[in-house]
Enzyme design. Structure first.
Site, PDB file in Angstrom:
ATOM      1  N   THR A  14       0.833  -1.211   0.000  1.00  0.00           N
ATOM      2  CA  THR A  14       0.000   0.000   0.000  1.00  0.00           C
ATOM      3  C   THR A  14       0.866   1.260   0.000  1.00  0.00           C
ATOM      4  OG1 THR A  14      -1.626  -1.224   1.289  1.00  0.00           O
ATOM      5  CG2 THR A  14      -1.870   1.171   1.253  1.00  0.00           C
ATOM      6  N   LYS A 110       6.040   1.816  12.785  1.00  0.00           N
ATOM      7  CA  LYS A 110       5.867   2.243  14.192  1.00  0.00           C
ATOM      8  C   LYS A 110       6.333   1.172  15.168  1.00  0.00           C
ATOM      9  CE  LYS A 110       1.218   0.654  13.745  1.00  0.00           C
ATOM     10  NZ  LYS A 110       1.235   0.541  12.309  1.00  0.00           N
ATOM     11  N   GLY A 192     -12.247  -2.391   4.598  1.00  0.00           N
ATOM     12  CA  GLY A 192     -10.789  -2.485   4.455  1.00  0.00           C
ATOM     13  C   GLY A 192     -10.041  -1.643   5.479  1.00  0.00           C
ATOM     14  N   LYS A 210       2.340   4.265  18.760  1.00  0.00           N
ATOM     15  CA  LYS A 210       2.475   5.640  18.248  1.00  0.00           C
ATOM     16  C   LYS A 210       2.669   6.623  19.404  1.00  0.00           C
ATOM     17  CE  LYS A 210      -0.395   4.535  14.224  1.00  0.00           C
ATOM     18  NZ  LYS A 210      -1.787   4.522  13.727  1.00  0.00           N
TER      19      LYS A 210
END
Ligand code: NAP
Ligand code: HSE
Length: 432
Positions: A14, A110, A192, A210
């Site tokens: 992606t 991350k 999704g 994060k």
């Protein structure tokens, strides 16, 4: 024009595809902005036979990481393979290997930065290269650069963020449409947003990674993922959503970090936020980070925390910064811990609370619960009772600020009362 800066791209999923698309579309501007062309010369994938959504020359594709790591003509390694199955390897080793070979590294990972950021920053410093990870937190929102550069004149005092888009989408649907958790989770998976295994998002792990990165940078102290107190959204019900609405709040999964004189707090949990707070208006998959600095006051950053092009935007910005630094012959701003502040345990944190108890509907029940709160110095700011003659009925309290240790002691006493069927939910209240 200078000679090209060469990039080895690891991962063409992606985000990798977004990076290729943006770099092709804006090649001229990016060359102008970084002082010369930037070229993707090698791309690492797992399966070289896969059809790709972006046009890439087949001879650039490889399944051998060594063809990037050991190629001296590659200046920047962009790691976008992630941590399939939650495993930091091989991504961590590829990043470390690139830094050791004197290559600058850009990553959106991350997990690796939250778990190994400290040692990787040290490695980058030793090898006089940069480690850039803007896309690891809140996708397209330039929050890392803002903390490290634009807010450099401040002591950051607090961060409150909606930094997981999947759970924000689900909580928005639950609040606006009164639908239960399981139903909106199925929808988020169909859209999704949520993974087939949604644990990392719905249990708050993704937000905790994060927050550990953000708090470490903002407070310049090491914050490990395990230091972050974490509760997910699985226990939030449409009933709690309705009570929140009636009391003037919305429920958000907030990542909260606060700095005190000698300590910090870092926590991720469902939180009731007043409807007039700027974070209350952040809906669907959007992310936002609310920051308080001692000089600048309150700021809020808002945008898309995930997706091919928003995340690609942050990665490409890092690539351009790395290319500029390479051309200037400088290492890149790394930041890192300059002090050691203790992270408070949850029991040492002060907050207001929403408490939803299921009780027997008879005279004196409210007084018994109020006494239990009073015994532990918990002050009540509002009460709602719903239902009449049913068993059980709901009693809902909002408290003033109190030390969590006192709150837990009061809750234990309340749960043990014969008139209390259960303490159905407890949610912290912030932002008042
Ligand atoms: P993705 O769609 O699953 O793509 C991963 C890519 O890495 C694929 O091209 C895959 O190759 C390749 N790959 C995986 N393991 C590999 C290995 N061991 N050796 C070589 N290639 C390997 O992942 P993504 O969504 O782009 O995410 C990439 C990173 O960005 C992750 O760290 C993620 O947390 C972070 N991130 C993603 C988003 C987002 O919106 N997706 C947002 C913020 C941050 P094949 O194509 O051949 O399978
Ligand atoms: N799964 C994350 C989210 C995006 O829902 O925000 C990647 O960090």
């Amino acid at each position: 024009m200078h000679s090209p800066v060469r990039v080895g791209l690891m991962g063409l999923g992606t985000v990798g595809s977004g990076v290729v698309e943006i770099m092709a579309k804006h090649a001229e501007q990016l060359a102008h902005r970084s002082g010369g062309p930037i070229e993707i010369s090698r791309i690492l994938v797992r399966d070289a036979s896969k059809t790709r959504s972006v046009p890439v020359a087949l001879e650039r594709i490889t399944t051998d990481a060594g063809e990037i790591l050991d190629d001296p003509s590659i200046d920047i390694v962009v790691e976008l393979i992630g941590c399939p199955g939650g495993r930091v390897e091989p991504a961590r080793s590829y990043i470390a290997g690139a830094l050791e070979r004197g290559k600058h590294v850009v990553t959106a990972n991350k997990d690796v930065i939250a778990k190994h950021g400290r040692e990787l920053i040290q490695l980058a410093r030793e090898h006089r290269v940069g480690l850039y990870f803007e896309a690891a937190v809140a996708g397209g929102i330039p929050i890392i650069k803002s903390i490290k550069e634009a807010l450099v004149a401040n002591e950051v005092q607090a961060i409150m963020g909606i930094i997981n888009g999947t759970t924000n989408y689900m909580l928005t649907k639950m609040a606006h449409e009164g639908r239960p958790f399981e139903e909106v989770l199925r929808e988020a998976q169909e859209m999704g947003y949520a993974e087939a295994d949604p644990t990392s998002d719905v249990e708050g792990h993704d937000a905790a990674y994060k927050l550990a990165i953000l708090a470490s940078l903002a407070f310049e102290t090491p914050v490990a993922v395990d230091d972050v107190y974490r509760e997910g959204i699985t226990r939030v019900t449409p009933e709690d959503m309705a009570y929140a609405d009636e009391l003037g709040y919305v429920i958000k999964l907030l990542a909260i970090a606060k700095a005190h004189e000698e300590t910090i707090e870092a926590r991720v949990h469902p939180t009731m936020v007043p409807k007039e707070h700027p974070l209350a208006a952040v809906n669907d998959v959007f992310n936002a980070i609310f920051i308080e600095g001692d000089a600048v006051g309150e700021l809020m950053f808002y945008g898309r925390g995930a997706g091919k092009l928003p995340t690609g935007s942050a990665v490409v910005a890092d690539i351009v910064e790395a290319a500029q630094n390479i051309r200037r012959g400088v290492d890149g701003r790394l930041g890192g811990a300059v002090r050691e502040k203790r992270v408070l345990s949850p029991l040492e944190v002060v907050s207001s609370y929403y408490v939803h108890a299921k009780v027997v509907d008879s005279p004196g029940v409210l007084a018994q619960i109020a006494k239990a709160f009073g015994d532990h110095e918990v002050s009540i700011s509002s009460v709602i009772q719903k239902g009449r003659g049913e068993d059980p009925v709901s009693l809902v309290f909002v408290t003033h600020k109190v030390l969590e240790r006192n709150m837990q002691a009061a809750l234990k006493q309340i749960a043990a009362l014969p008139v209390v069927r259960s303490v159905a939910n407890v949610i912290r209240v912030e932002g008042e």
